[in-house]
Design a protein around this motif. Sequence first.
Motif, PDB file in Angstrom:
ATOM      1  N   SER A 200      26.693  -2.556  -8.662  1.00 30.02           N
ATOM      2  CA  SER A 200      26.958  -3.671  -7.741  1.00 30.02           C
ATOM      3  C   SER A 200      27.637  -4.829  -8.463  1.00 30.02           C
ATOM      4  CB  SER A 200      25.649  -4.153  -7.110  1.00 30.02           C
ATOM      5  OG  SER A 200      24.992  -3.086  -6.465  1.00 30.02           O
ATOM      6  N   HIS A 201      27.058  -5.251  -9.605  1.00 34.03           N
ATOM      7  CA  HIS A 201      27.621  -6.403 -10.310  1.00 34.03           C
ATOM      8  C   HIS A 201      28.826  -6.030 -11.172  1.00 34.03           C
ATOM      9  CE1 HIS A 201      23.804  -7.998  -8.893  1.00 34.03           C
ATOM     10  NE2 HIS A 201      24.452  -9.146  -8.828  1.00 34.03           N
ATOM     11  N   ILE A 202      29.029  -4.749 -11.415  1.00 30.10           N
ATOM     12  CA  ILE A 202      30.271  -4.313 -12.066  1.00 30.10           C
ATOM     13  C   ILE A 202      31.369  -4.243 -11.005  1.00 30.10           C
ATOM     14  CG2 ILE A 202      31.441  -2.402 -13.236  1.00 30.10           C
ATOM     15  CD1 ILE A 202      28.774  -1.763 -14.640  1.00 30.10           C
ATOM     16  N   GLY A 203      31.055  -3.607  -9.884  1.00 29.78           N
ATOM     17  CA  GLY A 203      32.071  -3.365  -8.860  1.00 29.78           C
ATOM     18  C   GLY A 203      32.524  -4.629  -8.145  1.00 29.78           C
ATOM     19  N   GLY A 204      31.582  -5.359  -7.595  1.00 31.62           N
ATOM     20  CA  GLY A 204      31.912  -6.601  -6.890  1.00 31.62           C
ATOM     21  C   GLY A 204      32.359  -6.407  -5.446  1.00 31.62           C
ATOM     22  N   THR A 205      32.767  -5.181  -5.090  1.00 31.81           N
ATOM     23  CA  THR A 205      33.093  -4.872  -3.689  1.00 31.81           C
ATOM     24  C   THR A 205      32.470  -3.515  -3.381  1.00 31.81           C
ATOM     25  OG1 THR A 205      35.096  -3.630  -4.216  1.00 31.81           O
ATOM     26  CG2 THR A 205      35.375  -6.002  -3.837  1.00 31.81           C
ATOM     27  N   VAL A 206      32.245  -3.258  -2.093  1.00 32.36           N
ATOM     28  CA  VAL A 206      31.604  -1.992  -1.715  1.00 32.36           C
ATOM     29  C   VAL A 206      32.410  -0.801  -2.259  1.00 32.36           C
ATOM     30  CG1 VAL A 206      31.013  -0.521   0.267  1.00 32.36           C
ATOM     31  CG2 VAL A 206      30.439  -2.968   0.288  1.00 32.36           C
ATOM     32  N   GLU A 207      33.716  -0.877  -2.086  1.00 34.33           N
ATOM     33  CA  GLU A 207      34.576   0.221  -2.557  1.00 34.33           C
ATOM     34  C   GLU A 207      34.393   0.455  -4.072  1.00 34.33           C
ATOM     35  OE1 GLU A 207      38.700  -0.610  -1.900  1.00 34.33           O
ATOM     36  OE2 GLU A 207      39.305   1.308  -2.783  1.00 34.33           O
ATOM     37  N   ASN A 208      34.391  -0.643  -4.810  1.00 37.44           N
ATOM     38  CA  ASN A 208      34.246  -0.512  -6.265  1.00 37.44           C
ATOM     39  C   ASN A 208      32.842  -0.089  -6.691  1.00 37.44           C
ATOM     40  OD1 ASN A 208      36.860  -0.945  -7.106  1.00 37.44           O
ATOM     41  ND2 ASN A 208      36.630  -3.178  -7.268  1.00 37.44           N
ATOM     42  N   VAL A 209      31.835  -0.417  -5.878  1.00 39.38           N
ATOM     43  CA  VAL A 209      30.475   0.033  -6.198  1.00 39.38           C
ATOM     44  C   VAL A 209      30.462   1.568  -6.212  1.00 39.38           C
ATOM     45  CG1 VAL A 209      28.077   0.130  -5.373  1.00 39.38           C
ATOM     46  CG2 VAL A 209      29.326  -2.037  -5.300  1.00 39.38           C
ATOM     47  N   PHE A 210      31.119   2.180  -5.211  1.00 41.07           N
ATOM     48  CA  PHE A 210      31.188   3.643  -5.163  1.00 41.07           C
ATOM     49  C   PHE A 210      31.998   4.204  -6.339  1.00 41.07           C
ATOM     50  CE2 PHE A 210      29.532   3.042  -0.953  1.00 41.07           C
ATOM     51  CZ  PHE A 210      28.780   4.185  -0.740  1.00 41.07           C
ATOM     52  N   ARG A 211      33.106   3.543  -6.633  1.00 44.55           N
ATOM     53  CA  ARG A 211      33.966   3.996  -7.719  1.00 44.55           C
ATOM     54  C   ARG A 211      33.205   3.981  -9.059  1.00 44.55           C
ATOM     55  NH1 ARG A 211      39.758   2.869  -7.729  1.00 44.55           N
ATOM     56  NH2 ARG A 211      39.391   1.224  -6.241  1.00 44.55           N
ATOM     57  N   ILE A 212      32.488   2.896  -9.297  1.00 46.54           N
ATOM     58  CA  ILE A 212      31.759   2.768 -10.567  1.00 46.54           C
ATOM     59  C   ILE A 212      30.577   3.743 -10.625  1.00 46.54           C
ATOM     60  CG2 ILE A 212      30.291   1.157 -11.893  1.00 46.54           C
ATOM     61  CD1 ILE A 212      33.341   0.780 -12.268  1.00 46.54           C
ATOM     62  N   ALA A 213      29.915   3.941  -9.489  1.00 45.40           N
ATOM     63  CA  ALA A 213      28.804   4.904  -9.475  1.00 45.40           C
ATOM     64  C   ALA A 213      29.314   6.289  -9.860  1.00 45.40           C
ATOM     65  CB  ALA A 213      28.135   4.927  -8.102  1.00 45.40           C
ATOM     66  N   LYS A 214      30.476   6.664  -9.305  1.00 50.08           N
ATOM     67  CA  LYS A 214      31.061   7.979  -9.621  1.00 50.08           C
ATOM     68  C   LYS A 214      31.375   8.083 -11.110  1.00 50.08           C
ATOM     69  CE  LYS A 214      33.118   9.171  -5.273  1.00 50.08           C
ATOM     70  NZ  LYS A 214      34.045   8.423  -4.455  1.00 50.08           N
ATOM     71  N   GLU A 215      31.988   7.025 -11.642  1.00 53.77           N
ATOM     72  CA  GLU A 215      32.364   7.050 -13.056  1.00 53.77           C
ATOM     73  C   GLU A 215      31.112   7.113 -13.949  1.00 53.77           C
ATOM     74  OE1 GLU A 215      35.299   4.398 -15.655  1.00 53.77           O
ATOM     75  OE2 GLU A 215      35.718   4.277 -13.502  1.00 53.77           O
ATOM     76  N   SER A 216      30.089   6.378 -13.547  1.00 57.09           N
ATOM     77  CA  SER A 216      28.872   6.313 -14.374  1.00 57.09           C
ATOM     78  C   SER A 216      28.170   7.671 -14.423  1.00 57.09           C
ATOM     79  CB  SER A 216      27.911   5.243 -13.857  1.00 57.09           C
ATOM     80  OG  SER A 216      27.247   5.685 -12.693  1.00 57.09           O
ATOM     81  N   ALA A 217      28.406   8.494 -13.396  1.00 51.18           N
ATOM     82  CA  ALA A 217      27.748   9.809 -13.359  1.00 51.18           C
ATOM     83  C   ALA A 217      28.203  10.702 -14.513  1.00 51.18           C
ATOM     84  CB  ALA A 217      28.006  10.486 -12.008  1.00 51.18           C
TER      85      ALA A 217
END
Length: 255
Positions: A200-217
């Motif tokens: 959440s605090h890395i992404g800053g937007t809903v779209e980026n929250v999903f993007r970062i979650a995918k990358e973190s996996a």
Amino acid sequence: MKTKQKIIIAGPCAAESLKQVIGTAKGLKKRGIKIMRASLWKPRTKPGFEGVGEKGLPWIAKVTQMGITMATEVLFPEQVDQVVTGVIENGGDSDNLLFWIGSRNQNHKTQKEIANRVHKISKKIKLMIKNQPWRDESHWLGIVDHVLSTGLSSDRIILCHRGFSSGWSANPLGLRNIPDWEMSMSVREKTNLPMIIDPSHIGGTVENVFRIAKESALYNFDGAIVEVHPRPKKAKTDAKQQLTVSQLDDLLKIL
Ligand code: PEP
Ligand code: MN
């Protein structure tokens, strides 16, 4: 020791009302999520809504009564005692708490005293440490050393990567903070503590929250902390990055 089962923490950036807190807690309980976040005190970049403070203590006491661990940020050591006392006075379970030291709280004496109070006040309350805003591994490891120097047992400590301020780097995706995957894995290895990701605090937007979650996996995180709000657009803080509960369902599939 690191945990095998993923640590999932979800909930609003800030506690705003009894209805919002309990409504979210019910949604999380249905999904089997055992830890809920909601801050009573908010550090803010600019003056504005700074959290409901003590007024929210009866609300979070109710969450602990539902068998959900309540996670909240403490800015000052006194707030550890204040929350514990408030939860007890309101009939809640004061062992069922997790406090965290936020990224902006970089006074080592304050960090140590927060850890010291958690250590002295209960055998069960957990403490999460978020990384500082600037990119520096030795500072991050230093916070952990300060916390451990109080005698707080390592099985009660969780680390959290919330990214670093983007000032040092190009930021083509418009992230709020830039993750350093290698550094977070290095800190995880060096400390042997569980490391969760804050998309959440890395992404800053809903779209980026999903993007970062995918990358973190792709990395070895031990879980995640995610901001969820019953009506994200109406949120008093971090409105752009908070997910609805149904978006959380999609995110959990990725995590
Ligand atoms: C938060 O978790 O709402 C928060 C303020 O995060 P950070 O300390 O990572 O900015
Ligand atoms: Mn937030």
